[in-house]
Motif scaffolding. Structure first.
Motif, PDB file in Angstrom:
ATOM      1  N   TYR A 120       0.830  -1.208   0.000  1.00 31.67           N
ATOM      2  CA  TYR A 120       0.000   0.000   0.000  1.00 31.67           C
ATOM      3  C   TYR A 120       0.862   1.254   0.000  1.00 31.67           C
ATOM      4  O   TYR A 120       2.036   1.209   0.379  1.00 31.67           O
ATOM      5  CB  TYR A 120      -0.946   0.005   1.215  1.00 31.67           C
ATOM      6  CG  TYR A 120      -0.240  -0.025   2.555  1.00 31.67           C
ATOM      7  CD1 TYR A 120       0.250   1.150   3.136  1.00 31.67           C
ATOM      8  CD2 TYR A 120      -0.043  -1.223   3.240  1.00 31.67           C
ATOM      9  CE1 TYR A 120       0.912   1.126   4.352  1.00 31.67           C
ATOM     10  CE2 TYR A 120       0.613  -1.258   4.456  1.00 31.67           C
ATOM     11  CZ  TYR A 120       1.094  -0.076   5.014  1.00 31.67           C
ATOM     12  OH  TYR A 120       1.760  -0.112   6.209  1.00 31.67           O
ATOM     13  N   SER A 121       0.295   2.347  -0.463  1.00 32.70           N
ATOM     14  CA  SER A 121       0.919   3.645  -0.251  1.00 32.70           C
ATOM     15  C   SER A 121      -0.183   4.646   0.067  1.00 32.70           C
ATOM     16  O   SER A 121      -1.226   4.673  -0.578  1.00 32.70           O
ATOM     17  CB  SER A 121       1.801   4.046  -1.432  1.00 32.70           C
ATOM     18  OG  SER A 121       1.064   4.617  -2.439  1.00 32.70           O
ATOM     19  N   LYS A 143      -3.467   3.790  -2.263  1.00 31.44           N
ATOM     20  CA  LYS A 143      -3.258   2.973  -3.452  1.00 31.44           C
ATOM     21  C   LYS A 143      -2.793   1.630  -2.948  1.00 31.44           C
ATOM     22  O   LYS A 143      -1.939   1.569  -2.053  1.00 31.44           O
ATOM     23  CB  LYS A 143      -2.146   3.576  -4.312  1.00 31.44           C
ATOM     24  CG  LYS A 143      -2.625   4.522  -5.394  1.00 31.44           C
ATOM     25  CD  LYS A 143      -1.467   4.810  -6.352  1.00 31.44           C
ATOM     26  CE  LYS A 143      -1.981   5.419  -7.637  1.00 31.44           C
ATOM     27  NZ  LYS A 143      -0.975   5.416  -8.686  1.00 31.44           N
ATOM     28  N   GLY A 144      -3.314   0.561  -3.491  1.00 29.25           N
ATOM     29  CA  GLY A 144      -2.877  -0.729  -2.992  1.00 29.25           C
ATOM     30  C   GLY A 144      -2.982  -1.821  -4.030  1.00 29.25           C
ATOM     31  O   GLY A 144      -3.797  -1.737  -4.952  1.00 29.25           O
ATOM     32  N   VAL A 145      -2.127  -2.814  -3.908  1.00 33.36           N
ATOM     33  CA  VAL A 145      -2.272  -4.033  -4.700  1.00 33.36           C
ATOM     34  C   VAL A 145      -2.108  -5.221  -3.770  1.00 33.36           C
ATOM     35  O   VAL A 145      -1.374  -5.162  -2.793  1.00 33.36           O
ATOM     36  CB  VAL A 145      -1.236  -4.147  -5.848  1.00 33.36           C
ATOM     37  CG1 VAL A 145      -1.538  -3.167  -6.950  1.00 33.36           C
ATOM     38  CG2 VAL A 145       0.173  -3.979  -5.352  1.00 33.36           C
ATOM     39  N   PRO A 166       2.904  -0.292  -9.686  1.00 31.92           N
ATOM     40  CA  PRO A 166       1.486   0.080  -9.544  1.00 31.92           C
ATOM     41  C   PRO A 166       1.258   1.149  -8.473  1.00 31.92           C
ATOM     42  O   PRO A 166       0.231   1.806  -8.470  1.00 31.92           O
ATOM     43  CB  PRO A 166       0.810  -1.241  -9.154  1.00 31.92           C
ATOM     44  CG  PRO A 166       1.898  -2.127  -8.664  1.00 31.92           C
ATOM     45  CD  PRO A 166       3.144  -1.700  -9.371  1.00 31.92           C
ATOM     46  N   MET A 167       2.232   1.330  -7.576  1.00 32.22           N
ATOM     47  CA  MET A 167       2.078   2.327  -6.516  1.00 32.22           C
ATOM     48  C   MET A 167       2.305   3.740  -7.050  1.00 32.22           C
ATOM     49  O   MET A 167       1.838   4.706  -6.476  1.00 32.22           O
ATOM     50  CB  MET A 167       3.094   2.058  -5.397  1.00 32.22           C
ATOM     51  CG  MET A 167       2.865   0.780  -4.670  1.00 32.22           C
ATOM     52  SD  MET A 167       1.384   0.909  -3.670  1.00 32.22           S
ATOM     53  CE  MET A 167       0.481  -0.433  -4.278  1.00 32.22           C
ATOM     54  N   THR A 168       3.066   3.827  -8.113  1.00 25.86           N
ATOM     55  CA  THR A 168       3.420   5.150  -8.633  1.00 25.86           C
ATOM     56  C   THR A 168       2.768   5.415  -9.979  1.00 25.86           C
ATOM     57  O   THR A 168       2.366   6.525 -10.272  1.00 25.86           O
ATOM     58  CB  THR A 168       4.955   5.250  -8.794  1.00 25.86           C
ATOM     59  OG1 THR A 168       5.548   4.910  -7.559  1.00 25.86           O
ATOM     60  CG2 THR A 168       5.386   6.653  -9.189  1.00 25.86           C
ATOM     61  N   PHE A 169       2.690   4.390 -10.813  1.00 22.49           N
ATOM     62  CA  PHE A 169       2.147   4.580 -12.153  1.00 22.49           C
ATOM     63  C   PHE A 169       0.799   3.871 -12.249  1.00 22.49           C
ATOM     64  O   PHE A 169      -0.026   4.052 -11.382  1.00 22.49           O
ATOM     65  CB  PHE A 169       3.159   4.136 -13.209  1.00 22.49           C
ATOM     66  CG  PHE A 169       4.483   4.853 -13.084  1.00 22.49           C
ATOM     67  CD1 PHE A 169       4.583   6.213 -13.395  1.00 22.49           C
ATOM     68  CD2 PHE A 169       5.615   4.205 -12.617  1.00 22.49           C
ATOM     69  CE1 PHE A 169       5.781   6.898 -13.253  1.00 22.49           C
ATOM     70  CE2 PHE A 169       6.827   4.882 -12.472  1.00 22.49           C
ATOM     71  CZ  PHE A 169       6.902   6.227 -12.788  1.00 22.49           C
TER      72      PHE A 169
END
Lengths: 264, 438
Positions: free
Chosen positions: A23-24, A242-244, B247-250
């Motif tokens: 996550y961020s 934002k997370g994956v 994916p965290m930045t783009f």
């Protein structure tokens, strides 16, 4: 000047366990000329997290990962903020940076409607950048009606204007588009407001070498009732989380914000 | 040479056996096709190559200086050499990279510069590829197989060996490595250039991996092997585009990238080859400004010329484009791989009017170029006859402490006699490129 206490709570529930969750987060108010942040604590699933990282727009960035299986993701940020220390925010970084805020993004690219509104406006006869920003701010306030559920995070300024309804994000994007048409560097701001149950968004415009905040949703100039969290070119630069992750799960997100005034 | 050419079929068979293929997606279906090899080499004389080498080094040095400036002080914009909208409203400019300095300050480590030669033997730069230029593996392996099929050809001709590309590549990775192993990141088996990714890994001793075997912890990048053992990574030759890198930045939807790799890079803990954000320098609109960059940053006159290019953005150029529409090729700056290219003369009256409307509405989106009368190369067609076809040359320029031009290159040709477009994704073939050493 006000002493505000805030608590920002975001919860994502997964209906099946997920793993390797990276996550961020951009959920921490930052100290600047307008506001001073104290006693900031952030927890992710109950564990306190710290960071010294910032993104390119100067926002505080918290990155991390939860490798083990979990079914909920809970972020709590809380602290005290002294607001209204100044009416504007200085422009400390080198002038080069303002280029980024001057040009259209996908969310703020003007189509026919915006072009039409801009052409029919009185912007040409207004001289100073601040007055132009003020004019476009008042104009934006009356362009659409506040209504939830009509637009979503992918709605562009042009689409919101065409639809005639929207929320704070849409007001902010429309104002950004108009300011950029007028050649004014401007940015999208995510923050919190005294007495609101959700996060809020507004617009800052660079004039006289400093950033002024305008809230077209409420037709108010940004004052000591506002706590700024982050800013960027548009909504997408300010995504709070934002997370994956790995897993087959539906997710449900809820956000709860409380800002109260402390009277000492 | 005759002997070598007689082995064409055999060499192609070997190439196919080694998996030298090119994958393309058409209508959502992945298809692999052979990249047909023509054994007649493109031969470049020593003097001519010396000239190309000087010009290419100069160009790549200017492009690297430009990238450092644009993601730094932006002096070239402040000085009015390039209009700001060409930079900041281009999708190639990544604001996430603003203010980020890559290890040793190098942005474009591996540059693929496309050139063509005209009938009067002039060389022109067609485009710069500074993101993930592919193709060097094809002449490398073709040379290997040609040497095996006809060793005497190489014993008696003074040709520079091109099998040193792997050494050059390794030097570049080692130079910027921040401590740890070198890895090559591939999107996987179904990528168009998967053969190349695996071949380079084998030849440079780097670890071939996909994003899922890399993790970021405490702002450092690690490779996790089959046993779960972690090894620090110092340099990543990534063959995935910026958009999918993190994916965290783009692009948040990316499943082939590495979450938080950009943070590790930003902190200087890992080198990415090439640096993210390079798309701003190989934008077709920016191409027009490269000669100006050379003068601006290096104070030199460009050694190699651009193909004569017009920017409809400038009123004067727009007038010229409208007046000479039928003589020009118009390119959409956002497209690549030979897509979005329109020859003015090929349009019907209606289509032309439609296109001109679009051009007037969005002048920033297009560039127009004079059509270069190509110097055609001999190839052997499917029936075994010698015929002439259009060809270009992709030169590979590598930058570590110094800038080097690989003494070979990928010569691509069109198999269709009426086509000017040589891109492999459009079904062309390739040749080896021989640089003579005396």
């Amino acid at each position: 000047m006000k002493n505000l206490h805030f608590a920002y709570l975001m919860t994502i529930g997964f209906d099946a366990p997920v793993t390797k969750h990276s996550y961020s987060l951009k959920c921490c108010p930052l100290t600047n000329e307008r506001q001073k942040v104290e006693n900031l604590t952030v927890t992710v699933n109950g564990k306190e997290v710290r960071t010294t990282d910032t993104d390119v727009y100067g926002n505080i960035l918290i990155s991390g990962a939860i490798p083990e299986a979990h079914t909920s993701f809970e972020v709590i940020a809380s602290g005290e903020v002294q607001t209204g220390l100044d009416i504007c925010e200085s422009y400390d970084s080198e002038i080069a940076r303002s280029y980024i805020y001057k040009h259209f993004t996908a969310m703020t690219f003007p189509g026919e409607k915006l072009t039409d509104v801009f052409k029919k406006s009185d912007i040409k006869i207004i001289e100073t950048p601040y007055d132009r920003a003020l004019y476009l701010f008042r104009l934006t306030s009356g362009l659409i009606k506040y209504q939830k559920g009509v637009t979503d995070i992918s709605t562009t300024a042009e689409q919101a204007l065409s639809g005639g309804h929207g929320v704070c994000q849409d007001y902010a994007h429309i104002m950004l588009a108009l300011c950029r048409m007028a050649g004014l560097p401007c940015r999208y701001v995510v923050g919190m407001m005294l007495g609101e149950g959700e996060s809020h968004a507004w617009t800052e415009v660079l004039c006289r070498g400093v950033w002024y905040g305008f809230d077209p949703t409420n037709n108010k100039l940004v004052d000591d009732n506002y706590i700024k969290i982050s800013c960027g070119r548009d909504y997408h630069d300010c995504t709070v989380n934002k997370g994956v992750f790995y897993g087959f799960a539906n997710q449900h997100q809820s956000i709860n914000v409380s800002v109260i005034e402390r009277n000492e | 040479m005759e002997k070598l050419c007689s082995k064409t079929a055999k060499i192609n068979e070997l190439l196919s056996r080694y998996g030298v293929k090119f994958g393309i997606y058409k209508n959502g279906v992945f298809k692999e096709q052979l990249f047909p090899f023509d054994a007649i080499p493109r031969i470049i004389q020593k003097d001519e190559f010396d000239y190309l080498e000087r010009g290419l080094k100069q160009r790549v040095n200017a492009l690297n200086a430009f990238l450092g400036d644009i993601y730094g002080k932006k002096q070239i914009v402040a000085d009015g050499v390039i209009p700001e909208e060409f930079i900041f409203s281009s999708s190639g400019f990544l604001p996430q990279c603003d203010g980020v300095k890559p290890p040793k300050g190098i942005f474009s480590h591996i540059s693929g510069i496309d050139l063509v030669q005209s009938k009067d033997n002039q060389w022109y730069i067609l485009e710069d590829n500074l993101r993930v230029p592919s193709g060097a593996s094809y002449p490398m392996i073709a040379r290997e197989l040609c040497r095996r099929s006809s060793p005497e050809t190489f014993a008696h001709t003074p040709i520079y060996d091109n099998r040193d590309y792997a050494d050059l590549l390794k030097e570049v990775m080692d130079h910027v490595n921040t401590g740890g192993i070198n890895v090559i990141v591939t999107p996987g088996r179904y990528n168009a250039a998967f053969f190349e990714h695996s071949y380079f890994a084998e030849k440079t001793g780097a670890v071939l991996t996909t994003g899922s075997d890399l993790v970021v912890e405490n702002d450092n990048l690690y490779y996790v092997d089959y046993n779960g053992r972690k090894q620090r990574v110092g340099a990543v030759y990534r063959r995935i585009s910026d958009e999918y890198l993190d994916p965290m930045t783009f692009n948040e939807e990316s499943v082939i990238g590495v979450p938080h790799i950009f943070s590790a890079y930003k902190k200087g803990n890992v080198a990415l080859l090439n640096a993210p954000g390079n798309g701003i320098a190989d934008d077709k609109g920016i191409y027009y400004f490269v000669p100006k960059m050379i003068r601006y940053y290096l104070g030199e006159e460009p050694i190699l010329n651009n193909a004569p290019t017009y920017l409809p953005y400038y009123e004067e150029d727009m007038k010229f484009v409208l007046a000479n529409f039928d003589k020009l090729v118009i390119k959409d700056v956002a497209e690549a791989g030979g897509y979005g290219v329109v020859f003015g003369s090929s349009l019907t009256k209606e289509k032309k009017a439609e296109f001109i409307e679009m051009l007037k509405a969005e002048p920033r989106r297009f560039i127009a170029q004079e059509i270069i009368d190509f110097y055609d190369l001999d190839i052997i067609d499917d029936d075994g006859n010698k015929v002439q076809r259009k060809a270009d040359l992709r030169a590979f320029v590598l930058t570590d402490g110094t800038t080097k031009v690989w003494r070979s290159g990928l010569t691509r040709f069109t198999r269709n006699p009426d086509s000017f477009i040589v891109n492999s994704s459009q079904g062309g073939g390739f040749k080896d490129t021989w640089i003579l050493s005396r």
